[in-house]
Design a protein around this motif. Structure first.
Motif, mmCIF file in Angstrom:
data_model
loop_
_atom_site.group_PDB
_atom_site.id
_atom_site.type_symbol
_atom_site.label_atom_id
_atom_site.label_comp_id
_atom_site.label_asym_id
_atom_site.label_seq_id
_atom_site.Cartn_x
_atom_site.Cartn_y
_atom_site.Cartn_z
ATOM 1 N N MET A 19 0.816 -1.385 -0.036
ATOM 2 C CA MET A 19 0.024 -0.206 -0.013
ATOM 3 C C MET A 19 0.972 1.309 0.049
ATOM 4 S SD MET A 19 -3.127 -0.718 -0.144
ATOM 5 C CE MET A 19 -4.289 -2.333 -0.274
ATOM 6 N N SER A 20 0.333 2.495 -0.256
ATOM 7 C CA SER A 20 0.836 3.679 -0.555
ATOM 8 C C SER A 20 0.749 4.557 0.751
ATOM 9 C CB SER A 20 0.526 4.423 -1.922
ATOM 10 O OG SER A 20 0.534 3.728 -2.913
ATOM 11 N N ILE A 21 1.682 5.523 0.800
ATOM 12 C CA ILE A 21 1.582 6.838 1.647
ATOM 13 C C ILE A 21 1.101 7.824 0.675
ATOM 14 C CG2 ILE A 21 2.784 8.355 3.148
ATOM 15 C CD1 ILE A 21 4.739 6.087 3.664
ATOM 16 N N ILE A 22 0.192 8.394 1.058
ATOM 17 C CA ILE A 22 -0.509 9.511 0.121
ATOM 18 C C ILE A 22 -0.727 10.832 0.711
ATOM 19 C CG2 ILE A 22 -2.359 10.057 -1.296
ATOM 20 C CD1 ILE A 22 -3.286 7.260 -0.629
ATOM 21 N N GLY A 23 0.287 11.769 0.264
ATOM 22 C CA GLY A 23 0.303 13.117 0.704
ATOM 23 C C GLY A 23 -1.126 13.942 0.058
ATOM 24 N N PHE A 24 -1.475 14.763 1.167
ATOM 25 C CA PHE A 24 -2.859 15.488 0.739
ATOM 26 C C PHE A 24 -2.204 17.044 0.944
ATOM 27 C CE2 PHE A 24 -4.872 11.423 1.232
ATOM 28 C CZ PHE A 24 -5.859 11.621 0.299
ATOM 29 N N ILE A 25 -2.369 17.775 -0.017
ATOM 30 C CA ILE A 25 -2.297 19.257 0.083
ATOM 31 C C ILE A 25 -3.641 19.857 -0.223
ATOM 32 C CG2 ILE A 25 -1.316 21.269 -0.889
ATOM 33 C CD1 ILE A 25 1.122 19.782 -1.929
ATOM 34 N N ALA B 33 2.257 7.379 -14.835
ATOM 35 C CA ALA B 33 1.432 8.254 -13.936
ATOM 36 C C ALA B 33 -0.007 7.951 -13.778
ATOM 37 C CB ALA B 33 1.938 9.888 -13.963
ATOM 38 N N LYS B 34 -0.544 7.761 -15.023
ATOM 39 C CA LYS B 34 -2.084 7.374 -15.078
ATOM 40 C C LYS B 34 -2.213 6.135 -14.430
ATOM 41 C CE LYS B 34 -2.294 8.946 -19.517
ATOM 42 N NZ LYS B 34 -3.493 9.369 -20.558
ATOM 43 N N LYS B 35 -1.357 5.334 -14.765
ATOM 44 C CA LYS B 35 -1.403 3.845 -14.475
ATOM 45 C C LYS B 35 -1.301 3.869 -12.700
ATOM 46 C CE LYS B 35 -1.185 -0.715 -14.339
ATOM 47 N NZ LYS B 35 -0.923 -1.098 -13.035
ATOM 48 N N THR B 36 -0.572 4.676 -12.027
ATOM 49 C CA THR B 36 -0.408 4.986 -10.719
ATOM 50 C C THR B 36 -1.704 5.370 -10.118
ATOM 51 O OG1 THR B 36 2.072 5.422 -10.644
ATOM 52 C CG2 THR B 36 0.637 5.998 -8.897
ATOM 53 N N VAL B 37 -2.258 6.399 -10.738
ATOM 54 C CA VAL B 37 -3.679 7.060 -10.366
ATOM 55 C C VAL B 37 -4.730 5.942 -10.641
ATOM 56 C CG1 VAL B 37 -5.008 9.069 -10.795
ATOM 57 C CG2 VAL B 37 -2.806 9.281 -10.833
ATOM 58 N N ALA B 38 -4.636 5.303 -11.675
ATOM 59 C CA ALA B 38 -5.736 4.191 -11.949
ATOM 60 C C ALA B 38 -5.673 3.297 -10.831
ATOM 61 C CB ALA B 38 -5.698 3.578 -13.414
ATOM 62 N N ASP B 39 -4.573 2.891 -10.484
ATOM 63 C CA ASP B 39 -4.485 1.554 -9.651
ATOM 64 C C ASP B 39 -4.800 2.068 -8.139
ATOM 65 O OD1 ASP B 39 -3.395 -0.018 -11.297
ATOM 66 O OD2 ASP B 39 -1.417 0.267 -10.751
ATOM 67 N N ILE C 148 -7.203 4.758 -7.512
ATOM 68 C CA ILE C 148 -8.718 4.714 -7.908
ATOM 69 C C ILE C 148 -9.411 3.246 -7.559
ATOM 70 C CG2 ILE C 148 -10.468 5.274 -9.385
ATOM 71 C CD1 ILE C 148 -8.707 7.641 -10.477
ATOM 72 N N ASP C 149 -8.629 2.377 -8.198
ATOM 73 C CA ASP C 149 -9.257 1.201 -8.327
ATOM 74 C C ASP C 149 -9.143 0.517 -6.658
ATOM 75 O OD1 ASP C 149 -10.076 -1.692 -9.284
ATOM 76 O OD2 ASP C 149 -7.931 -2.216 -8.393
ATOM 77 N N SER C 150 -8.061 0.769 -5.916
ATOM 78 C CA SER C 150 -8.182 0.405 -4.738
ATOM 79 C C SER C 150 -9.203 1.040 -3.770
ATOM 80 C CB SER C 150 -6.833 0.823 -4.131
ATOM 81 O OG SER C 150 -6.755 2.095 -3.536
ATOM 82 N N ILE C 151 -9.615 2.217 -4.062
ATOM 83 C CA ILE C 151 -10.807 3.036 -3.385
ATOM 84 C C ILE C 151 -12.367 2.843 -3.820
ATOM 85 C CG2 ILE C 151 -9.111 4.499 -2.184
ATOM 86 C CD1 ILE C 151 -10.422 6.832 -4.070
ATOM 87 N N GLY C 152 -12.349 1.954 -4.847
ATOM 88 C CA GLY C 152 -13.550 1.381 -5.306
ATOM 89 C C GLY C 152 -14.022 2.104 -6.415
ATOM 90 N N TRP C 153 -13.124 2.496 -7.553
ATOM 91 C CA TRP C 153 -13.732 3.099 -8.922
ATOM 92 C C TRP C 153 -12.944 2.601 -9.961
ATOM 93 C CZ3 TRP C 153 -17.429 7.015 -9.478
ATOM 94 C CH2 TRP C 153 -17.823 7.521 -8.347
ATOM 95 N N ASP C 154 -13.443 2.634 -11.187
ATOM 96 C CA ASP C 154 -12.494 2.305 -12.207
ATOM 97 C C ASP C 154 -12.145 3.620 -12.875
ATOM 98 O OD1 ASP C 154 -12.733 -0.484 -12.185
ATOM 99 O OD2 ASP C 154 -14.547 -0.395 -13.426
ATOM 100 N N ALA C 155 -11.096 3.682 -13.679
ATOM 101 C CA ALA C 155 -10.543 4.986 -14.268
ATOM 102 C C ALA C 155 -11.007 5.044 -15.617
ATOM 103 C CB ALA C 155 -9.093 4.997 -13.999
ATOM 104 N N TYR C 156 -11.347 6.028 -16.271
ATOM 105 C CA TYR C 156 -11.859 6.232 -17.679
ATOM 106 C C TYR C 156 -10.663 7.352 -18.095
ATOM 107 C CZ TYR C 156 -14.086 6.785 -21.916
ATOM 108 O OH TYR C 156 -14.277 6.848 -23.440
ATOM 109 N N ASP C 157 -9.385 6.874 -18.865
ATOM 110 C CA ASP C 157 -8.670 7.586 -19.331
ATOM 111 C C ASP C 157 -9.156 8.457 -20.706
ATOM 112 O OD1 ASP C 157 -6.228 8.960 -20.371
ATOM 113 O OD2 ASP C 157 -5.187 6.799 -20.580
#
Length: 232
Positions: A1-7, A159-165, A167-176
């Motif tokens: 799992m990742s560490i996610i920073g929030f600004i 980068a889009k693959k990182t984001v899509a993964d 998004i998938d982990s929190i309950g969504w599919d990504a649409y590029d």
């Protein structure tokens, strides 16, 4: 799992952080008011969450979510985000952000502005065209028939693959949707902005209505139908 920073850790940031922690990620939260102002949210999220300054959150994150008003985008730390994936949730509201000439003449887009500010980061646009309550309400496990899609745009495929993964982990599919320059297709006032997730039409002009599933088949024609502001 990742560490996610929030600004930025308001409605959008806080909602995504809750889903992220539930999925097993760690989160480092920040806002302009300082770490102490986030004590309540950190306590709610538990041991996988901590508060920091924006620079500290940027440095700590494997990737970072920027969810501050657009007028504050130049305050986003640059050096700490060097080489990192940055998810941009911004929209342009002139009444809030003031007039921004290059957005008014549509020579660029909101996420391209942030990308120009962060030249050595990889910006991906996402989470900007959905009411924050629907992000949590419509989240579904992988493979669920009621899963929805979230539009993303970016210039870096990895980068889009990182984001899509994520998004998938929190309950969504990504649409590029394609490169950052195509992010205007799901910006404010386009067909894919907000309403695609509405179960009913708001009566007060707001967004606070029940959500509904939005699939790729639902969002694709809306993206294609998008018009530039000058053509509306």
């Amino acid at each position: 799992m990742s560490i996610i920073g929030f600004i930025g850790s308001g409605n959008i940031g806080g909602t995504i952080a809750r889903l992220a922690v539930a999925a097993g990620h760690e989160v480092v939260l920040s806002n302009r008011r300082g770490p102490d102002s986030l004590a309540g949210l950190v306590a709610e999220l538990g041991p996988k969450a901590r508060a920091a300054t924006p620079a500290e959150a940027a440095a700590a994150g494997d990737f970072v979510i920027v969810t501050v008003p657009l007028h504050a985008y130049k305050s986003v730390p640059v050096e700490e985000l060097r080489g990192k994936v940055v998810i941009d949730t911004n929209n342009y509201y002139p009444q809030r952000d003031g007039k921004i000439a290059e957005l008014d003449d549509e020579s660029t887009t909101t996420s391209e502005l942030l990308q120009a500010h962060l030249p050595e980061s990889s910006v991906v646009k996402g989470f900007n065209n959905i009411y924050f309550k629907h992000i949590a309400e419509l989240a579904r496990p992988s493979g669920d028939a009621q899963r929805s899609v979230l539009a993303i745009a970016g210039d870096d495929e990895a980068a889009k693959k990182t984001v899509a993964d994520f998004i998938d982990s929190i309950g969504w599919d990504a649409y590029d949707v394609g490169p950052l320059a195509e992010g205007w297709r799901f910006q404010r006032d386009t067909p894919a902005y907000g309403g695609v997730y509405f179960a009913e039409k708001p009566t007060d002009g707001g967004f606070d209505v029940p959500g509904r599933q939005a699939t790729a088949a639902d969002i694709e024609p809306l993206l294609k139908a998008a018009k530039r502001y000058r053509d509306m």
